[in-house]
Design an enzyme around this catalytic site. Sequence first.
Site, PDB file in Angstrom:
ATOM      1  N   LYS A  12       8.988 -13.043  52.785  1.00 47.09           N
ATOM      2  CA  LYS A  12       9.812 -11.979  53.256  1.00 47.09           C
ATOM      3  C   LYS A  12      11.120 -11.853  52.582  1.00 47.09           C
ATOM      4  CE  LYS A  12       9.552  -8.484  56.412  1.00 47.09           C
ATOM      5  NZ  LYS A  12       9.456  -8.863  57.928  1.00 47.09           N
ATOM      6  N   HIS A  13      11.425 -10.823  51.969  1.00 45.17           N
ATOM      7  CA  HIS A  13      12.705 -10.544  51.161  1.00 45.17           C
ATOM      8  C   HIS A  13      12.998 -11.697  50.144  1.00 45.17           C
ATOM      9  CE1 HIS A  13      13.398  -7.051  53.486  1.00 45.17           C
ATOM     10  NE2 HIS A  13      13.441  -7.695  54.602  1.00 45.17           N
TER      11      HIS A  13
ATOM     12  N   ASN B  66      22.471 -21.568  50.119  1.00 42.25           N
ATOM     13  CA  ASN B  66      22.054 -22.846  50.316  1.00 42.25           C
ATOM     14  C   ASN B  66      20.801 -22.925  51.007  1.00 42.25           C
ATOM     15  OD1 ASN B  66      24.433 -24.417  49.300  1.00 42.25           O
ATOM     16  ND2 ASN B  66      25.587 -23.500  50.736  1.00 42.25           N
TER      17      ASN B  66
ATOM     18  N   LYS C 271       0.669  -1.254   0.060  1.00 40.72           N
ATOM     19  CA  LYS C 271      -0.047   0.094  -0.056  1.00 40.72           C
ATOM     20  C   LYS C 271       0.790   1.242   0.066  1.00 40.72           C
ATOM     21  CE  LYS C 271      -2.185  -1.340   3.591  1.00 40.72           C
ATOM     22  NZ  LYS C 271      -3.137  -1.668   4.947  1.00 40.72           N
TER      23      LYS C 271
ATOM     24  N   GLY D 135       4.918  -7.882  58.326  1.00 40.52           N
ATOM     25  CA  GLY D 135       5.170  -6.865  56.993  1.00 40.52           C
ATOM     26  C   GLY D 135       5.580  -7.856  55.611  1.00 40.52           C
TER      27      GLY D 135
ATOM     28  N   HIS E 227      20.068 -18.894  43.092  1.00 39.51           N
ATOM     29  CA  HIS E 227      20.939 -17.692  43.501  1.00 39.51           C
ATOM     30  C   HIS E 227      20.418 -16.513  43.688  1.00 39.51           C
ATOM     31  CE1 HIS E 227      23.887 -20.867  42.787  1.00 39.51           C
ATOM     32  NE2 HIS E 227      24.264 -20.704  43.859  1.00 39.51           N
TER      33      HIS E 227
ATOM     34  N   ILE F 170       4.737  -4.880   7.744  1.00 41.93           N
ATOM     35  CA  ILE F 170       5.974  -4.652   7.053  1.00 41.93           C
ATOM     36  C   ILE F 170       5.882  -3.145   6.484  1.00 41.93           C
ATOM     37  CG2 ILE F 170       7.156  -5.116   4.784  1.00 41.93           C
ATOM     38  CD1 ILE F 170       6.948  -7.435   6.439  1.00 41.93           C
TER      39      ILE F 170
END
Length: 527
Positions: free
Chosen positions: A278-279, A421, A70, A308, A527, A130
């Site tokens: 938590k965290h 760990n 077009k 919390g 990790h 395109i």
Amino acid sequence: MAPAGTRISRALISVSDKTGLVDFARYLVDSGVEILSTGGSAKLLRQAGLPVVDVADMTGFPEMLDGRVKTLHPKVHGGILGRRDLVTHRDAMAEHQIDAIDLVVVNLYPFEATVAAGAGWDEAIENIDIGGPALIRAAAKNHDFVTVVVDAADYALVRADMAVNRGATTPELRRALAGRAYRRTAAYDTAIGRWFAEQAEDALPERLTVGGNRGQMLRYGENPHQSAAFYTTGEDRPGVASARQLQGKELSYNNLNDTDAAYELVAEFDRPAVAIIKHANPCGVAEGADLTAAYAAALACDPVSAFGGIVAVNRPLDEALAVEIAKIFTEVIIAPEITQAARAVFAAKKNLRVLEAGRLPDPAAPGLAVRSIAGGLLVQTRDGGRIGRDDLRVVTKRNPTAQELDDLLTAFRVCKHVKSNAIVYVKNGATVGIGAGQMSRVDSARIAARKSEDAAGAKGLTGRLTDGSVVASDAFFPFADGLLAAVAAGATAVIQPGGSVRDDEVIKAADEHGLAMVFTGMRHFRH
């Protein structure tokens, strides 16, 4: 040097998302702008009574190949790319009867939405735009003279700029919009490339691009001196990115990270389950006959750390559970559904963030985990590994009892979501001690046991919650000392991957203390 203001005299409009288009085009027409358009965009504008010139009439070349061709024409791209400040460009445009195009309004075929809706190969291919990216990139390159708009949300910016600049736009706006345009085409091509890789089952292609849409600017990152934002990738995985926030303060960077961890963990369980995070580490996880019973058991594991925290559940959250959760301070709650009665309970705590996710993620579904390091990205497939009864190998003289076996599988599922760990003690379907993120596996075992003593004291009990529990380790015990620490904590059965050169030593220690131990052959480092 870009001109101070470039008046818009001609605009090319070709959009898939027609939100706000008629009002914007009417403003352009009222400002004396000629409109060029194609297909559905031209039809909509004409229906609104606006004058439109078909691109095919301007180029003298018909739209063809089912609309695939077009705007791919010299009169279109010449009008966009021609520099108004170069005599050679102006002469070439005059020679070939090319009129300048000052505004390009284009958004792309909805490839991402089409794929997300489950389209097959042919439909997905037809929704790869395109001409649109070509127009956008051309206009963005020539932003010294051309304004490009790829998002209906930016119509107001262009209108405001034109209103104060007598129909012109400023270099600052054009440059900003050019940057947005390139980011949009980059994200679009990223989605297409990712889809092709998925079709070829190539999880880690030779070139990896990561695209996302900024869903939210955050107040700060992990710490107040860090800037942060939340981006969505379009991945069809239910969770914090797709959840609806029913109430509460804006989610923070840490909230988002922890809530994602909680919801991914609780999705591992088939029975009613609750995870308290938590965290990014679980401080209590439990299965139960219902969510209220599971929450009580999860909370008992570490009621101090739960203060919390983030609470995730894998069933519709009802009023009875809402009443229990509301008894202590909680940052975020996420559930697949939340009843109206539960919402009424939470409404009394206006700062509590409540999220309804609609459904649970599939723990085994494919996907990528991406982490940045200096100079690059670490990319891996998501840890979708799951262990069932048939995957276990008993390596000790004693077989686990039926209850121990259930608890071992629960412990190993939780272990997968604990930072390495990782040591997890479970008793009767609930965690009773968790040791996370220690440099020594022995320390993780001891910390979990000590915290279980604190939790027992909070319940008015003597001893430890870990007495009579089972224990899971995310990786093998390199020495017998880690297992002996679990024995000292009162564990009676062990689940671990196995594979250490000292497996025989560890197995011998388990036999000497009457433990049942199973190997999974799969580890879950996190990790």
